[in-house]
Motif scaffolding. Sequence first.
Motif, PDB file in Angstrom:
ATOM      1  N   PHE A   1     -21.143  88.672  19.229  1.00 26.47           N
ATOM      2  CA  PHE A   1     -19.858  88.806  19.882  1.00 26.47           C
ATOM      3  C   PHE A   1     -19.928  88.552  21.378  1.00 26.47           C
ATOM      4  N   LEU A   2     -21.106  88.107  21.854  1.00 25.02           N
ATOM      5  CA  LEU A   2     -21.244  87.751  23.251  1.00 25.02           C
ATOM      6  C   LEU A   2     -21.966  86.414  23.368  1.00 25.02           C
ATOM      7  N   GLN A   3     -21.617  85.675  24.387  1.00 27.97           N
ATOM      8  CA  GLN A   3     -22.321  84.423  24.607  1.00 27.97           C
ATOM      9  C   GLN A   3     -23.769  84.700  24.976  1.00 27.97           C
ATOM     10  N   SER A   4     -23.994  85.837  25.580  1.00 25.51           N
ATOM     11  CA  SER A   4     -25.366  86.187  25.973  1.00 25.51           C
ATOM     12  C   SER A   4     -26.259  86.443  24.768  1.00 25.51           C
ATOM     13  N   HIS A   5     -25.631  86.615  23.595  1.00 24.52           N
ATOM     14  CA  HIS A   5     -26.449  86.764  22.388  1.00 24.52           C
ATOM     15  C   HIS A   5     -27.140  85.464  22.009  1.00 24.52           C
ATOM     16  N   CYS A   6     -26.718  84.359  22.597  1.00 21.18           N
ATOM     17  CA  CYS A   6     -27.325  83.063  22.284  1.00 21.18           C
ATOM     18  C   CYS A   6     -28.600  82.888  23.109  1.00 21.18           C
TER      19      CYS A   6
ATOM     20  N   CYS B   1      -8.850  90.355  13.625  1.00 17.85           N
ATOM     21  CA  CYS B   1     -10.287  90.329  13.379  1.00 17.85           C
ATOM     22  C   CYS B   1     -11.013  90.666  14.676  1.00 17.85           C
ATOM     23  N   PRO B   2     -12.071  91.498  14.633  1.00 14.34           N
ATOM     24  CA  PRO B   2     -12.731  91.941  15.868  1.00 14.34           C
ATOM     25  C   PRO B   2     -13.575  90.832  16.488  1.00 14.34           C
ATOM     26  N   ALA B   3     -14.050  91.090  17.675  1.00 13.68           N
ATOM     27  CA  ALA B   3     -14.978  90.167  18.304  1.00 13.68           C
ATOM     28  C   ALA B   3     -16.218  90.056  17.437  1.00 13.68           C
ATOM     29  N   GLY B   4     -16.794  88.838  17.373  1.00 14.40           N
ATOM     30  CA  GLY B   4     -17.941  88.591  16.501  1.00 14.40           C
ATOM     31  C   GLY B   4     -17.534  88.181  15.101  1.00 14.40           C
ATOM     32  N   TRP B   5     -16.244  88.132  14.866  1.00 12.25           N
ATOM     33  CA  TRP B   5     -15.705  87.749  13.561  1.00 12.25           C
ATOM     34  C   TRP B   5     -14.669  86.631  13.771  1.00 12.25           C
TER      35      TRP B   5
ATOM     36  N   PRO C   1     -16.673  93.315  24.792  1.00 11.35           N
ATOM     37  CA  PRO C   1     -16.609  92.069  25.563  1.00 11.35           C
ATOM     38  C   PRO C   1     -15.476  92.129  26.589  1.00 11.35           C
ATOM     39  N   ILE C   2     -15.775  91.715  27.800  1.00  9.57           N
ATOM     40  CA  ILE C   2     -14.778  91.689  28.876  1.00  9.57           C
ATOM     41  C   ILE C   2     -14.221  90.267  28.957  1.00  9.57           C
ATOM     42  N   THR C   3     -12.945  90.103  28.610  1.00 10.82           N
ATOM     43  CA  THR C   3     -12.314  88.791  28.610  1.00 10.82           C
ATOM     44  C   THR C   3     -11.086  88.822  29.512  1.00 10.82           C
ATOM     45  N   ALA C   4     -10.670  87.658  29.926  1.00 14.01           N
ATOM     46  CA  ALA C   4      -9.519  87.556  30.829  1.00 14.01           C
ATOM     47  C   ALA C   4      -8.653  86.372  30.414  1.00 14.01           C
ATOM     48  N   ARG C   5      -7.406  86.437  30.797  1.00 16.28           N
ATOM     49  CA  ARG C   5      -6.457  85.355  30.554  1.00 16.28           C
ATOM     50  C   ARG C   5      -5.762  84.999  31.860  1.00 16.28           C
TER      51      ARG C   5
ATOM     52  N   THR D   1     -23.634  81.021  16.502  1.00 17.90           N
ATOM     53  CA  THR D   1     -22.278  81.005  17.062  1.00 17.90           C
ATOM     54  C   THR D   1     -21.956  82.401  17.573  1.00 17.90           C
ATOM     55  N   TYR D   2     -20.842  82.505  18.280  1.00 24.82           N
ATOM     56  CA  TYR D   2     -20.396  83.796  18.796  1.00 24.82           C
ATOM     57  C   TYR D   2     -18.884  83.747  18.976  1.00 24.82           C
ATOM     58  N   GLN D   3     -18.239  84.913  19.148  1.00 31.29           N
ATOM     59  CA  GLN D   3     -16.815  85.011  19.478  1.00 31.29           C
ATOM     60  C   GLN D   3     -16.580  86.315  20.224  1.00 31.29           C
ATOM     61  N   GLU D   4     -16.102  86.170  21.488  1.00 31.29           N
ATOM     62  CA  GLU D   4     -15.893  87.345  22.323  1.00 31.29           C
ATOM     63  C   GLU D   4     -14.481  87.911  22.203  1.00 31.29           C
ATOM     64  N   ARG D   5     -13.543  87.157  21.652  1.00 34.42           N
ATOM     65  CA  ARG D   5     -12.151  87.592  21.570  1.00 34.42           C
ATOM     66  C   ARG D   5     -11.832  88.082  20.165  1.00 34.42           C
ATOM     67  N   THR D   6     -10.778  88.884  20.095  1.00 31.21           N
ATOM     68  CA  THR D   6     -10.296  89.339  18.796  1.00 31.21           C
ATOM     69  C   THR D   6      -9.230  88.384  18.276  1.00 31.21           C
TER      70      THR D   6
END
Length: 1617
Positions: free
Chosen positions: A1446-1451, A1404-1408, A1147-1151, A1422-1427
């Motif tokens: 682990f991606l929003q696109s999985h929804c 915890c990894p992305a998706g967890w 997953p590509i995330t930004a802050r 549900t999903y989670q892209e960040r660790t």
Amino acid sequence: MELAFFVFGSLWYKVLCEELYVTTPTSVLHIDTSTSQTSTIVTKENGRLLGLAADWRGERLYYTDVSPTGGGIYTANLQGGDVRKLPIQYPGMEPVGLAVDWVYGHLYWTDTVYRAVMMSNLDGTGRVTIVTENLITPRGIAVDPKRRELYVGDQGKHAVQVCGLDGRNCRELNVTDDSATFWPNQIAIDYATKKVLWIDGWVPALYSCSVGGTDCQRNTGNLSTELGSNPAFGLAVGQSGQLYLSTLHNQSLYRSSLDLVLTGVQIASSDTKMFFLLRKEAASDQPTVVTTNPCATNKGGCSDICVPHSGDSFTCTCPDASGKLPVNKMCQPPNQFLLFTDISKGIVGLANVDDSEIQTTIMRAVKPLAVTYHQNEKKVYFADARLRTIYKCNLDGSDVETVLNSSHGIGQVEGLSIDYRQNRLYFSNMGFEEYDGVLRSWHTIEMVDLDTKKRRTIVTSLEKPRAVVVDSDRRVLYYTDWGSAGHVGKVALDGSNRVVLTTAENPNDLIISDNKLLIINNKQPTAEIIEIDLANSNSAISRRQLSSVEPLSLAVSGDNLLVSSFTGGLNIYSKPSLGQTYSSSFGHFTRMIVVDTTDTMKRDEGVCSASGSCSDICVTSTQSDFFTCLCPTNTFNELTIDRVSCQEPNSYLLFADIDGIKMVPQGNTGDNQVYTIVYPSADCSHFYGLVVDDNQQYIYFSALQGNSIFRANVDGSDVQKFVTDANGKITSLALSRGDLFWTTTNSIDNSTGAIVHCNTEDTSRTVTVLYNTTAEPLDIAADESNIYWTERGRSGVERFDRRVFTARSSVDDKVQTSAIALTVPSRHLLYATDSTVIIRRFPTTTGTTSFTSSLTDTIAESGARTLMATRQFLYLSRWWGNSTGLVRRHDLTTMRSYDVTRAAVRPGQMVYISNQTPNVQDKVGSCPSIGSCSSTACFLDVDCYGRSKCCGTSQCTRCSPPEQGLNCIKDGVFIKNSGGAVNIGCEKCSCLNGSLTCDPLACPDLGSCPTENKIQPSSGSCCPLCSAITACSSPPTIENCPTSEKSLRLPSNSDTVNVTLDDVIFATTYGRSCSGQKLKLDFTDTSIKYRPYLQMVTVSASDKHGTATCKISVNVIDNTKPAFDSCPNGVLQMYVTESNRAVTWSPITARDNSGDVKVTADTQNGIELSPGLYDIHYEAVDGSGNSEACSFSINVTMLQACKSPPIPFNGLLSCKDATELTCLLENCNAGYLNTLSITQTHACDQTSGQWVPPFPSNFTNVCVKPAPLIIQREYIFEFSCPDSKFDELDLQQCISNARLCPRDDIKLCDRPFKQIGSSVVSNSRIVMWMEGVLPYGGDMVGLTTRMNNSGDMIKEFFQTGDFKTKCPRISCAFSRATSEPDIRKCEVGSKTFLVSGKEICAPCPAGWYFANGDCSECPANTYQERTGQTMCMPCPERGFSAIGSFLQSHCNINDPLVTSEQTDTFVIKIVAVAVGILIVILAAVSIVCFVRRKRVSQKYPSGGNFENPVFMGHGNEAFAGPSVDEYDHITAYKLQPVTQTQNLNTKEGDGYYEGGATLPNEDHACQSSEAASNRDLNKAIQEADYSHFDDFDSPNERLLADSDVKKNNVYSIVQRS
């Protein structure tokens, strides 16, 4: 013949049969010379019996005891019975010689401590001091009642003198110089031969004079041979010219004739010494007194004591310490008297004003000097110059109290005066300290409040202050200074407006009388009286000669002037004419004052009586409606900016001086007073060495007078002797990371010395000599690598390498150096020459033995004796002469200097302490282009002197003047473009695109401030202050409050901007009290979070009358681009199959620093792709429109037969299709660890279409990034609180105020405290949690050691009771502190993973998501892209997703489990459609019914992790919390309490946190393995039973809305903070 024989026999029997008495240390012996029988008639265990006398007619013995416990004068009958202690008792008494006047009934004795002869009645009543003049060590004494004479031996003056029985008319016996006595011991009178005899203990000789003191002779006989080195002590006169002698050491008693032929007398005694000796006499042996006894009848009419003179004359005397004078022979308290001190006799006494020879001793002192009388207290105040103490007592000498002594820095006090209006004692203070033959002194005038004991230095920089007198009406003090520039001065009682009234050569005393200031000036050749008219505004001065006297002290009685003389005696002059009306040579009046006890002085606090006028010392001004607030100079404090209250300083300089450790505030309050926090003691005086530890908790200091180092808290409290060095005298100190170094000099001639070491954490205080110097070492400094010092007479700076334990070559060995200092961490070495201070850069390479020469700067500061440097300032001390010194500060950036204080004598080493974070930002300006250079001369801008910057590359740097660019320059100071206002001189300047704008600093209107109270507070300050405050009651105001908005730039690494007061106000903005005082502006909005709209901040100013506020609009501007958490480099390898072409990457995330960022991509993660090379582009945009891009490529490869292998995030999967298709995890990316126990090759089985062996279910997440380990320790503090209330926040604030909060990687004060016991019962228990953060590969032992030290310091703080001064809310007693075993756990959002059999923490990894101490896959939908997150996000639009997405696109909008069923027959399709329609109708009806019922009972969906609406961003409208998107940008530890963190049980001897492994491509310091030493600790951690019950509050308690808190009666931490 028979008759002759009978007569001879009778005479011989009398000679042989005599009775003797002798004292030994513990007994009185009776000796019968005829039988040599010795009997002990008095025994006193642990005694020190000495003097011995007898009243033979009254058959009483008298003896003295000088032991500490039973000291006094005793009497017994001649058989040793009926022992009584006489009622003679006075402090420190040491009666030695005794004599009885059997005619007039008096007992006389010598006292070696008081250097006096005293007398009393035989029953011990009526003690009077009669002889003090010129006595040093009086010992032997004898009385001749017939001649009314008293003989006194003085071993200090080496003489015997004869006096009258009243102690007057004393004269020395005429013994010639060649035969002078030295140690006269016991004196005896031979009445038969009319001789006075004494034995000498130094010169073996017998001395004799005719009574009256003529015809003195010395006879040595054969005493030298007979006695040897054993001193003769006792002497008694026997019959027929026989003498008896006792010796001091060998129990010897001798009989002798006048020709000193000795015959031993046998005695038996266990004592080894014998002292005074008596021969028992019959009444007939004593001479008959035929003259009339004037005291025989009714004591001559005297009420107390009658002492005869010659003929019928006598004197009536009052007992010492009676407070009475004889009036018409009756002793009675006088209404008016002359109170005086006699320094030569050690007397504080009172005398008749009209006849000074009529005196009574109030009490004895060693060197009494200054004296005054408190009319309201009815107390005598006097100062002892030898004991360096100010005392007070009653007129009868009772109730003696110490007001101040040498432990308070008291020296020689020559002047005392009372301010009756505010009940304060003003005094001059002149102290002396000698070192190596040089005498240095301090000279001040000070004040002590007699009610509160608070003390204030009023005047410094005097030379020889002597007399002081307070004018309570005019609120001023007058003083004399008899130094080289002798003068009479005036100063306000608060120390302001000091002026010289007139010059005078030797102004000794002064007094106020009839609106005139009278001064006696011992001018040569003729003294004078100086008169200053106080009623005249011009202070008219007149001078009149004073003949026939060397004036010493002055007093006034009516129209008479009483003037004492240096040579003794007292003269009285008519004040109008100066005609002499009385003269007496008797006595010595060192200081005197006429007292009228009927007078009372009114106490009037004036405006200071108002409640809350000042927090500490309030001084009323000359104008009735003004007052001045002061802080006590014997306390660790400073005056606040409103000049009303006192507070502990935030930034301050400590320096060692001869009379104490002193502090000067260095903050912005304008207080530059010198405060003494440690005073001299018997063990420590003449301070010089001074250092502070790294935590700024303890100071270590030394004194030139000793060989010990002392430790105290930084506020000067709890002084303890730390270590003693037997190598020599300690001079300078240095401290580096717990290693204490010092220089010593040999105590003989200071020609050599040594460098010595002791570790401050070593409980055994082991002292080690590191290096012996060939010259006297002077100053010293040290860092973690080297020790530096200078030596007297040698050039350069010596250096000792601690790493290899060897001396290195000197630094700059061509110049003579004195003082040195180091700056850390900017790493300068500074050393002083005669004319400059030189800055040198440290070696830049480890192991380098020569200093780099490319960074050398010179500061034009000459004569520096000691140096101390911070990142920004250089402090240096100077001194000259014997009593003048200063401390100076030089700004290393602006290159400006100013004096910190001139109120120093000989300032030694210095330390700077501040609880404010130092500013180490880059200097203003741009670096010019740097050409070639050969070395690294600097690392940071602070390495460069002045405004120069550190320019160049990491391999080649040098200090260069910056280019101006759009910046501005003002007086050589760079001002950053758009960087905010800077104070330069008396202006506030700002720079915008090269344009400089300066405004004058705002100075408050001082209004009606009295002229004498307008002061310039300190160097560098532009605004005058009014030291006086007017009494008013209106609330304060804020002048020039800004009305336009202020723009602030958001930092690149934070969603919060730190704001200073100067960022939001004008140069002309200030708080103003109703009295015109400039008030401190309070500003609490020091951090502002980014919001896309205007925000308000508040500035306030407060005083006791109220608070004024000023609200200012602030716009926070964000110019920082978002940052991607990770952006893949190069080409990613992806593998697909015909049945599954979905391509997924990490997953590509930004802050973003603003906390608001949106990420978009041109290619969706998880899209189906055909084989080929694809470019992927991401863009992150924040709320301010700032954007950042991330681009990479993927190479899609088609695999046959088997399904696509899982792609490991943050790792490389390598697949090869040779004879068979195989895939292998080649490695994890840099900074990640492989959690697989075995790395396997997976082959595609063509038959089954499966991978053999199969990929692990978590293969996608096998590469993890280590997270820190948390070491948690629980402390329980118990207090006994029967009547006190305080809570956990009070304890938290207390520890913070005491500066005991650990820093950096140890957390305490920013963690919650929890009260587990009631504060209103007898025992209160508060739990606090200390947490250490250990990075992967960190030093476990070092971290736990520092945690131990932090905990021990807090425990010690409460155990010693120091908390009561810093924590006013905690008034109860501390009981105990306990701690639980350490718990190891991962931070919230992380759990333990096994890596090579060892447990580490990783997020915890992305998706967890993290919950209940473990990682769990995200639930369906549900999903989670960040660790490292503590929750999963719901799919948008009620979408559906698989477990672990682990991606929003999985929804997906449609449930993937519901698909169209393709059939081969049309009938089936028709049936399916019909059935579907029927089902839809039934379902619709059911849903309508269900929804109608559900709306009543539940607004929110159930199940999953979304039961708390807080995490949903909707639901309970009363909670105005952040949205789900906002929470997504906050790290997990900000959301979850510690209760959900994971305990980590590290296996014995293992664990990467001990330093056993390193990450790929990362540089980690190697740590030694200490598994064995940590075995017990690890075992305790493994066996710890950690309970969550007493941990922090639950998430619900932390996040409840205010309304819920009230409803549920739960105290929310969020609400509380």
